[in-house]
Design a protein around this motif. Structure first.
Motif, PDB file in Angstrom:
ATOM      1  N   LYS A   1     -13.673  -7.660   5.432  1.00 33.98           N
ATOM      2  CA  LYS A   1     -14.896  -8.421   5.882  1.00 33.98           C
ATOM      3  C   LYS A   1     -15.900  -8.287   4.551  1.00 33.98           C
ATOM      4  O   LYS A   1     -16.672  -9.158   4.144  1.00 33.98           O
ATOM      5  CB  LYS A   1     -15.504  -7.686   7.125  1.00 33.98           C
ATOM      6  CG  LYS A   1     -16.767  -8.483   7.506  1.00 33.98           C
ATOM      7  CD  LYS A   1     -16.977  -7.808   8.905  1.00 33.98           C
ATOM      8  CE  LYS A   1     -18.303  -8.125   9.433  1.00 33.98           C
ATOM      9  NZ  LYS A   1     -18.944  -7.675  10.495  1.00 33.98           N
ATOM     10  N   SER A   2     -16.062  -7.066   4.209  1.00 30.24           N
ATOM     11  CA  SER A   2     -17.201  -6.970   2.984  1.00 30.24           C
ATOM     12  C   SER A   2     -16.642  -7.820   1.655  1.00 30.24           C
ATOM     13  O   SER A   2     -17.934  -8.420   1.235  1.00 30.24           O
ATOM     14  CB  SER A   2     -17.191  -5.451   2.798  1.00 30.24           C
ATOM     15  OG  SER A   2     -18.152  -5.264   1.679  1.00 30.24           O
ATOM     16  N   LEU A   3     -15.565  -7.487   1.218  1.00 30.31           N
ATOM     17  CA  LEU A   3     -15.269  -8.166  -0.052  1.00 30.31           C
ATOM     18  C   LEU A   3     -15.506  -9.922   0.549  1.00 30.31           C
ATOM     19  O   LEU A   3     -15.760 -10.650  -0.643  1.00 30.31           O
ATOM     20  CB  LEU A   3     -13.862  -8.117  -0.532  1.00 30.31           C
ATOM     21  CG  LEU A   3     -14.021  -6.735  -0.972  1.00 30.31           C
ATOM     22  CD1 LEU A   3     -12.497  -5.920  -0.793  1.00 30.31           C
ATOM     23  CD2 LEU A   3     -14.563  -6.576  -2.332  1.00 30.31           C
TER      24      LEU A   3
ATOM     25  N   GLU B   1     -20.123 -18.428 -15.913  1.00 29.23           N
ATOM     26  CA  GLU B   1     -19.180 -17.431 -16.376  1.00 29.23           C
ATOM     27  C   GLU B   1     -19.178 -15.979 -15.505  1.00 29.23           C
ATOM     28  O   GLU B   1     -18.420 -15.270 -15.552  1.00 29.23           O
ATOM     29  CB  GLU B   1     -19.604 -17.295 -17.941  1.00 29.23           C
ATOM     30  CG  GLU B   1     -18.972 -18.362 -18.701  1.00 29.23           C
ATOM     31  CD  GLU B   1     -19.394 -18.365 -20.143  1.00 29.23           C
ATOM     32  OE1 GLU B   1     -20.330 -17.389 -20.551  1.00 29.23           O
ATOM     33  OE2 GLU B   1     -18.955 -19.216 -21.000  1.00 29.23           O
ATOM     34  N   GLU B   2     -20.514 -15.898 -15.279  1.00 26.14           N
ATOM     35  CA  GLU B   2     -20.659 -14.509 -14.563  1.00 26.14           C
ATOM     36  C   GLU B   2     -19.991 -14.640 -13.001  1.00 26.14           C
ATOM     37  O   GLU B   2     -19.352 -13.614 -12.682  1.00 26.14           O
ATOM     38  CB  GLU B   2     -22.020 -14.242 -14.151  1.00 26.14           C
ATOM     39  CG  GLU B   2     -22.440 -13.052 -13.429  1.00 26.14           C
ATOM     40  CD  GLU B   2     -21.803 -11.743 -13.992  1.00 26.14           C
ATOM     41  OE1 GLU B   2     -21.618 -10.640 -13.293  1.00 26.14           O
ATOM     42  OE2 GLU B   2     -21.955 -11.623 -15.148  1.00 26.14           O
TER      43      GLU B   2
ATOM     44  N   ALA C   1     -15.382 -13.046  -9.764  1.00 23.69           N
ATOM     45  CA  ALA C   1     -14.663 -13.466  -8.813  1.00 23.69           C
ATOM     46  C   ALA C   1     -13.193 -12.667  -8.690  1.00 23.69           C
ATOM     47  O   ALA C   1     -12.443 -12.430  -7.677  1.00 23.69           O
ATOM     48  CB  ALA C   1     -14.675 -15.034  -8.628  1.00 23.69           C
ATOM     49  N   THR C   2     -12.748 -12.771  -9.966  1.00 23.00           N
ATOM     50  CA  THR C   2     -11.344 -12.249 -10.173  1.00 23.00           C
ATOM     51  C   THR C   2     -11.038 -11.088  -9.725  1.00 23.00           C
ATOM     52  O   THR C   2     -10.262 -10.452  -8.737  1.00 23.00           O
ATOM     53  CB  THR C   2     -11.082 -12.515 -11.574  1.00 23.00           C
ATOM     54  OG1 THR C   2     -10.869 -13.845 -11.692  1.00 23.00           O
ATOM     55  CG2 THR C   2      -9.509 -11.883 -11.684  1.00 23.00           C
ATOM     56  N   PRO C   3     -12.183 -10.067  -9.987  1.00 20.36           N
ATOM     57  CA  PRO C   3     -11.968  -8.612  -9.447  1.00 20.36           C
ATOM     58  C   PRO C   3     -12.548  -8.373  -7.768  1.00 20.36           C
ATOM     59  O   PRO C   3     -11.688  -7.706  -7.498  1.00 20.36           O
ATOM     60  CB  PRO C   3     -13.249  -7.672 -10.126  1.00 20.36           C
ATOM     61  CG  PRO C   3     -13.172  -8.625 -11.470  1.00 20.36           C
ATOM     62  CD  PRO C   3     -13.094  -9.940 -11.090  1.00 20.36           C
TER      63      PRO C   3
ATOM     64  N   ASP D   1      -7.367  -8.294  -2.061  1.00 18.65           N
ATOM     65  CA  ASP D   1      -5.897  -8.202  -2.079  1.00 18.65           C
ATOM     66  C   ASP D   1      -5.542  -6.845  -1.726  1.00 18.65           C
ATOM     67  O   ASP D   1      -4.565  -6.663  -0.722  1.00 18.65           O
ATOM     68  CB  ASP D   1      -4.948  -8.486  -3.390  1.00 18.65           C
ATOM     69  CG  ASP D   1      -5.218 -10.089  -3.591  1.00 18.65           C
ATOM     70  OD1 ASP D   1      -5.143 -10.699  -2.876  1.00 18.65           O
ATOM     71  OD2 ASP D   1      -4.750 -10.305  -4.881  1.00 18.65           O
ATOM     72  N   ALA D   2      -6.189  -5.770  -2.036  1.00 15.11           N
ATOM     73  CA  ALA D   2      -5.878  -4.107  -1.860  1.00 15.11           C
ATOM     74  C   ALA D   2      -6.297  -4.127  -0.562  1.00 15.11           C
ATOM     75  O   ALA D   2      -5.677  -3.329   0.093  1.00 15.11           O
ATOM     76  CB  ALA D   2      -6.566  -3.557  -3.028  1.00 15.11           C
ATOM     77  N   ALA D   3      -7.207  -4.500  -0.159  1.00 13.04           N
ATOM     78  CA  ALA D   3      -7.989  -4.326   1.277  1.00 13.04           C
ATOM     79  C   ALA D   3      -6.961  -4.825   2.340  1.00 13.04           C
ATOM     80  O   ALA D   3      -6.670  -4.221   3.306  1.00 13.04           O
ATOM     81  CB  ALA D   3      -9.315  -4.892   1.537  1.00 13.04           C
ATOM     82  N   ILE D   4      -6.641  -6.015   2.140  1.00 15.22           N
ATOM     83  CA  ILE D   4      -5.457  -6.543   3.028  1.00 15.22           C
ATOM     84  C   ILE D   4      -4.146  -6.002   2.899  1.00 15.22           C
ATOM     85  O   ILE D   4      -3.673  -5.612   3.960  1.00 15.22           O
ATOM     86  CB  ILE D   4      -5.141  -7.867   2.423  1.00 15.22           C
ATOM     87  CG1 ILE D   4      -6.542  -8.874   2.900  1.00 15.22           C
ATOM     88  CG2 ILE D   4      -3.982  -8.685   3.194  1.00 15.22           C
ATOM     89  CD1 ILE D   4      -6.389 -10.420   2.561  1.00 15.22           C
TER      90      ILE D   4
END
Length: 99
Positions: free
Chosen positions: A40-42, A14-15, A20-22, A28-31
């Protein structure tokens, strides 16, 4: 991996699902920003947590994305992102079926 402790297994899974979703939203935002370092970091963060819970295929996709990011091949990165999203959804569906 978790032995017979279903409560521990569920808590860890669950953790993972909750984080994972955030990570995917941030990825998505970095792309979208064409931030190679952000991608790379995400991808690295998601790779580590995926492998920790036994989602090896997801971890492998994250590793490929992490390795592609420094080249800033945005077409390739976008293609890898689609595969990663699909695999993440498969993993999350599996986790939901267990918990």
């Amino acid at each position: 991996m978790f032995g017979d402790d279903a409560d521990l297994r569920n808590a860890i899974l669950e953790e993972f699902a909750n984080s994972a979703t955030p990570y995917m939203t941030e990825l998505d935002a970095a792309i979208a920003r064409k931030s190679a370092e952000g991608v790379k970091s995400l991808a690295h963060k998601l790779k580590s947590s995926s492998r920790t819970v036994g989602a090896q295929a997801l971890g492998d996709l994250c590793e490929a994305l992490e390795n592609s990011a420094p080249n800033a091949d945005w077409h390739g990165i976008n293609t890898q992102e689609l595969a990663l999203k699909s695999e993440l959804e498969r993993v999350l569906d599996y986790i939901r079926s267990l918990c």
